[in-house]
Structure formats: C-alpha cells, structure tokens
Design a protein around this motif. Structure first.
Motif, PDB file in Angstrom:
ATOM      1  N   GLU A 179      -1.981   6.597  -1.079  1.00 48.30           N
ATOM      2  CA  GLU A 179      -3.151   6.722  -1.940  1.00 48.30           C
ATOM      3  C   GLU A 179      -3.998   5.452  -1.984  1.00 48.30           C
ATOM      4  O   GLU A 179      -5.153   5.497  -2.388  1.00 48.30           O
ATOM      5  CB  GLU A 179      -2.729   7.091  -3.368  1.00 48.30           C
ATOM      6  N   SER A 180      -3.447   4.313  -1.581  1.00 46.40           N
ATOM      7  CA  SER A 180      -4.190   3.065  -1.731  1.00 46.40           C
ATOM      8  C   SER A 180      -4.623   2.426  -0.411  1.00 46.40           C
ATOM      9  O   SER A 180      -5.147   1.322  -0.404  1.00 46.40           O
ATOM     10  CB  SER A 180      -3.351   2.058  -2.536  1.00 46.40           C
ATOM     11  N   MET A 181      -4.427   3.112   0.701  1.00 41.69           N
ATOM     12  CA  MET A 181      -4.755   2.555   2.023  1.00 41.69           C
ATOM     13  C   MET A 181      -6.223   2.151   2.160  1.00 41.69           C
ATOM     14  O   MET A 181      -6.551   1.273   2.956  1.00 41.69           O
ATOM     15  CB  MET A 181      -4.423   3.553   3.140  1.00 41.69           C
ATOM     16  N   GLU A 182      -7.098   2.753   1.380  1.00 41.19           N
ATOM     17  CA  GLU A 182      -8.521   2.423   1.496  1.00 41.19           C
ATOM     18  C   GLU A 182      -8.808   0.978   1.078  1.00 41.19           C
ATOM     19  O   GLU A 182      -9.898   0.474   1.302  1.00 41.19           O
ATOM     20  CB  GLU A 182      -9.380   3.394   0.692  1.00 41.19           C
ATOM     21  N   GLY A 183      -7.826   0.283   0.527  1.00 42.52           N
ATOM     22  CA  GLY A 183      -8.008  -1.106   0.134  1.00 42.52           C
ATOM     23  C   GLY A 183      -7.882  -2.102   1.282  1.00 42.52           C
ATOM     24  O   GLY A 183      -8.192  -3.281   1.120  1.00 42.52           O
ATOM     25  N   MET A 184      -7.453  -1.660   2.459  1.00 41.09           N
ATOM     26  CA  MET A 184      -7.254  -2.582   3.578  1.00 41.09           C
ATOM     27  C   MET A 184      -8.521  -3.303   4.030  1.00 41.09           C
ATOM     28  O   MET A 184      -8.459  -4.505   4.307  1.00 41.09           O
ATOM     29  CB  MET A 184      -6.596  -1.870   4.759  1.00 41.09           C
ATOM     30  N   PRO A 185      -9.677  -2.660   4.133  1.00 41.43           N
ATOM     31  CA  PRO A 185     -10.879  -3.410   4.527  1.00 41.43           C
ATOM     32  C   PRO A 185     -11.194  -4.566   3.578  1.00 41.43           C
ATOM     33  O   PRO A 185     -11.579  -5.654   4.021  1.00 41.43           O
ATOM     34  CB  PRO A 185     -11.986  -2.356   4.520  1.00 41.43           C
ATOM     35  N   GLN A 195      -9.018  -6.250   1.898  1.00 40.20           N
ATOM     36  CA  GLN A 195      -8.004  -7.269   2.175  1.00 40.20           C
ATOM     37  C   GLN A 195      -8.418  -8.110   3.378  1.00 40.20           C
ATOM     38  O   GLN A 195      -8.283  -9.327   3.372  1.00 40.20           O
ATOM     39  CB  GLN A 195      -6.648  -6.602   2.417  1.00 40.20           C
ATOM     40  N   TYR A 246       0.838  -1.208   0.000  1.00 44.04           N
ATOM     41  CA  TYR A 246       0.000   0.000   0.000  1.00 44.04           C
ATOM     42  C   TYR A 246       0.866   1.249   0.000  1.00 44.04           C
ATOM     43  O   TYR A 246       1.960   1.260   0.563  1.00 44.04           O
ATOM     44  CB  TYR A 246      -0.893   0.046   1.243  1.00 44.04           C
TER      45      TYR A 246
END
Length: 68
Positions: free
Chosen positions: A27-33, A35, A24
C-alpha cells in the motif's frame, strides 16, 4: 509471470551502500519516488563516493520490503 533472468555472481571488491532506508508495504510503494528525491539532495555530501551511479537496494521482509 516468467522471466529469462538468471542470477549472476561476480567476485570483486567489497561494496559499501549508503542511503536512506525506508520500509514499504504494497500500500505504500508510491512513496519510493519521494525517497529517491530525498536521497539525491544528499548525493554530493557522501564522502569517498566512487563514480556517479546510484543503485536501489531491496531487502525482503516478511511484511513488505525495506528499500535503500
């Protein structure tokens, strides 16, 4: 920002981490949920699992983080 957290070191048994690792950036941290949802779908398939607790493992990288 300051915190009152201090490192704590504990001697114990070895721990093995199993999971889905993804890189991550800010800019891409919103992808954690998503994951986590993908991982939870496989939790019952992990052989020799101990307990029902799951942890997130954060690995600092020069250009972001790896999260598992």
């Amino acid at each position: 920002m300051t915190t009152d957290f201090k490192p704590r070191f504990v001697d114990g048994k070895a721990i093995q981490f199993v999971g889905l690792r993804k890189h991550y950036t800010g800019e891409s941290m919103e992808g954690m949920p998503a994951q986590w949802r993908a991982f939870v779908a496989h939790m019952n398939d992990i052989p020799h699992k101990v307990g029902k607790v799951a942890y997130g493992l954060l690995i600092d990288r020069p250009e972001g983080i790896d999260y598992m």
